[in-house]
Design a protein around this motif. Structure first.
Motif, mmCIF file in Angstrom:
data_model
loop_
_atom_site.group_PDB
_atom_site.id
_atom_site.type_symbol
_atom_site.label_atom_id
_atom_site.label_comp_id
_atom_site.label_asym_id
_atom_site.label_seq_id
_atom_site.Cartn_x
_atom_site.Cartn_y
_atom_site.Cartn_z
ATOM 1 N N LEU A 32 -7.082 -35.692 30.388
ATOM 2 C CA LEU A 32 -7.232 -35.986 28.967
ATOM 3 C C LEU A 32 -7.784 -34.782 28.218
ATOM 4 O O LEU A 32 -8.222 -34.899 27.082
ATOM 5 N N TYR A 33 -7.747 -33.636 28.839
ATOM 6 C CA TYR A 33 -8.362 -32.449 28.260
ATOM 7 C C TYR A 33 -7.597 -31.209 28.691
ATOM 8 O O TYR A 33 -7.299 -31.036 29.869
ATOM 9 N N VAL A 34 -7.247 -30.372 27.745
ATOM 10 C CA VAL A 34 -6.592 -29.103 28.042
ATOM 11 C C VAL A 34 -7.297 -28.021 27.224
ATOM 12 O O VAL A 34 -7.493 -28.187 26.018
ATOM 13 N N LYS A 35 -7.666 -26.961 27.871
ATOM 14 C CA LYS A 35 -8.228 -25.824 27.147
ATOM 15 C C LYS A 35 -7.260 -24.653 27.244
ATOM 16 O O LYS A 35 -6.730 -24.360 28.316
ATOM 17 N N MET A 36 -7.043 -23.983 26.120
ATOM 18 C CA MET A 36 -6.191 -22.801 26.074
ATOM 19 C C MET A 36 -7.096 -21.576 25.973
ATOM 20 O O MET A 36 -7.772 -21.357 24.970
ATOM 21 N N LYS A 94 -6.801 -10.774 14.245
ATOM 22 C CA LYS A 94 -5.418 -11.230 14.129
ATOM 23 C C LYS A 94 -4.998 -11.953 15.405
ATOM 24 O O LYS A 94 -4.287 -12.958 15.365
ATOM 25 N N TRP A 95 -5.440 -11.416 16.538
ATOM 26 C CA TRP A 95 -5.125 -12.045 17.821
ATOM 27 C C TRP A 95 -5.700 -13.452 17.894
ATOM 28 O O TRP A 95 -5.029 -14.405 18.286
ATOM 29 N N TRP A 96 -6.958 -13.607 17.509
ATOM 30 C CA TRP A 96 -7.606 -14.923 17.546
ATOM 31 C C TRP A 96 -6.831 -15.921 16.683
ATOM 32 O O TRP A 96 -6.545 -17.037 17.093
ATOM 33 N N SER A 97 -6.487 -15.510 15.480
ATOM 34 C CA SER A 97 -5.781 -16.398 14.566
ATOM 35 C C SER A 97 -4.381 -16.728 15.074
ATOM 36 O O SER A 97 -3.890 -17.847 14.912
ATOM 37 N N LYS A 98 -3.731 -15.752 15.700
ATOM 38 C CA LYS A 98 -2.404 -15.997 16.268
ATOM 39 C C LYS A 98 -2.476 -17.070 17.350
ATOM 40 O O LYS A 98 -1.641 -17.982 17.416
ATOM 41 N N GLY A 99 -3.498 -16.997 18.196
ATOM 42 C CA GLY A 99 -3.678 -17.999 19.239
ATOM 43 C C GLY A 99 -3.936 -19.383 18.675
ATOM 44 O O GLY A 99 -3.486 -20.390 19.231
ATOM 45 N N TRP A 100 -4.673 -19.421 17.566
ATOM 46 C CA TRP A 100 -4.938 -20.702 16.914
ATOM 47 C C TRP A 100 -3.632 -21.359 16.464
ATOM 48 O O TRP A 100 -3.431 -22.561 16.640
ATOM 49 N N GLY A 101 -2.740 -20.565 15.887
ATOM 50 C CA GLY A 101 -1.452 -21.101 15.474
ATOM 51 C C GLY A 101 -0.630 -21.573 16.659
ATOM 52 O O GLY A 101 0.032 -22.616 16.595
ATOM 53 N N LEU A 102 -0.664 -20.814 17.758
ATOM 54 C CA LEU A 102 0.069 -21.210 18.954
ATOM 55 C C LEU A 102 -0.501 -22.495 19.556
ATOM 56 O O LEU A 102 0.239 -23.348 20.051
ATOM 57 N N ASP A 126 -8.486 -28.041 23.409
ATOM 58 C CA ASP A 126 -9.450 -27.090 22.865
ATOM 59 C C ASP A 126 -8.821 -25.713 22.811
ATOM 60 O O ASP A 126 -8.104 -25.308 23.736
ATOM 61 N N TYR A 127 -9.108 -24.989 21.737
ATOM 62 C CA TYR A 127 -8.724 -23.587 21.670
ATOM 63 C C TYR A 127 -9.989 -22.771 21.532
ATOM 64 O O TYR A 127 -10.795 -22.998 20.641
ATOM 65 N N GLY A 128 -10.169 -21.832 22.432
ATOM 66 C CA GLY A 128 -11.368 -21.019 22.372
ATOM 67 C C GLY A 128 -11.245 -19.827 23.268
ATOM 68 O O GLY A 128 -10.183 -19.516 23.798
#
Length: 358
Positions: free
Chosen positions: A144-148, A219-227, A242-244
């Motif tokens: 029930l949990y996935v972290k990217m 820019k990299w952080w924000s790109k990952g957020w969109g992905l 979770d994205y972090g």
């Protein structure tokens, strides 16, 4: 529960720092996860208040304070069995140093070069102890949990609540009720961007947050957020994603309607620990009467959140609910406000989260 401590000694085993700890120097403000039992006197005659721990045992408190003194302790002669720090029959050498990173520097230790210290004793002053009634490092259920989060030396970027691999840049595996389902990510138009996102991280891992002023990093952080939003659409509705990255915050994506791009943003359960520590302020806004945007100086009102953030600390600012991030340096602080000099101008109409960069 938080307690102010004038002075305390923390035992930090060198192998823990060698594995994945951060360097520490005298004068630095540090944040350490610890075990608090009864204070004791170690075998080399120094009183110990806390044991640093981020591997084998579950910590029950967090300590934040300014490093007053660091002592490297070597066991010159081993006698019998048991932990090195507990055995009074061992022969110890204690050396005061200004800096530790787990690997003893010849310039600091002279003829001891090549030896590894057995443990470090770190003295903090003006510290804050945050006790936790219960600390569950894995607060989610399997499946029930996935972290990217990217990996240093592999293509793994998805992890479960226990830190086990769940997928690579090409495929994500979802586990539920002892069943699994694979999602082929190469079928999607944004897969190439996911590969680039991961490759950028691996090329720049040695700089990490130390190079956070770099525009490309943000820019990299924000790109990952969109992905992460795109990947969230592929998951069942009851799966929390979770994205972090590393020890910084993660934001949770809940799909209100998985057929749209609408998401509800919140913070996972374990982020409450960082709020309790005073290292993360989930909601703050700019005081329009006190901002100086010509010099990128902004006064943030903290809405009653307690904090343990100090002048000269580096912080990351996140626009709530959006893939925009900013970094800055704390100039002044009090209980209700933080004056932050940001690296670029801010949109003062937005609300922000404020997090210490560790």
């Amino acid at each position: 529960m938080k307690t102010r401590i004038v002075k305390c000694n923390i035992n930090y085993e060198s192998w823990q720092m060698q594995c994945c700890g951060d360097p520490i120097h005298v004068g630095q403000v540090v944040n350490l996860s610890c075990i608090k039992d009864k204070p004791y006197t170690c075998a080399c005659g120094i009183d110990i208040d806390f044991d640093e721990e981020h591997h084998d045992r579950v910590p029950n408190c967090f300590i934040r304070g300014k490093v007053k003194r660091i002592r490297s302790v070597f066991v010159d002669r081993f006698a019998g069995t048991g932990r090195h720090i507990d055995n009074p029959d061992n022969t110890f050498s204690i050396i005061d140093v200004q800096y530790i990173d787990g690997w003893e520097c010849p310039d600091c230790y002279g003829n001891r070069k090549g030896d590894d210290a057995s443990f470090y004793i770190i003295t903090l002053e003006d510290a804050v102890e945050c006790m936790l009634d219960s600390y569950d490092p894995y607060p989610m259920y399997q499946g029930l949990y996935v972290k990217m989060e990217p990996d240093d030396d592999s293509n793994n970027i998805f992890w479960d609540d226990g830190g086990s691999e769940m997928g690579t840049i090409d495929e994500l595996t979802i586990y539920k009720d002892e069943k699994s389902r694979n999602i082929d990510l190469t079928d999607y138009s944004w897969h190439h961007d996911l590969v680039e996102w991961h490759e950028f991280y691996q090329r720049n891992i040695h700089d990490g947050y130390k190079n956070i002023n770099n525009t490309e990093w943000l820019k990299w952080w924000s790109k990952g957020w969109g992905l992460a939003k795109e990947i969230r659409k592929l998951l069942p509705k009851d799966v929390e994603m979770d994205y972090g990255h590393s020890s910084q915050s993660v934001q949770v994506l809940y799909g209100e309607d998985l057929n749209t791009t609408s998401f509800r943003i919140s913070f996972p359960k374990h982020m409450q620990n960082r709020i309790n520590e005073g290292l993360f302020i989930p909601y703050a806004y700019v005081d329009l009467e006190k901002d100086d945007d010509e010099n990128n100086n902004y006064m943030f009102e903290l809405n009653g959140f307690e904090h343990d953030i100090h002048p000269d600390d580096r912080v990351m600012l996140g626009v709530l609910g959006r893939s925009q991030y900013q970094t800055g340096t704390v100039i002044q602080c009090n209980a209700d406000e933080l004056l932050i000099r940001t690296d670029w101008p801010l949109d003062i109409s937005e609300s922000y989260s404020i997090e210490l960069i560790v």
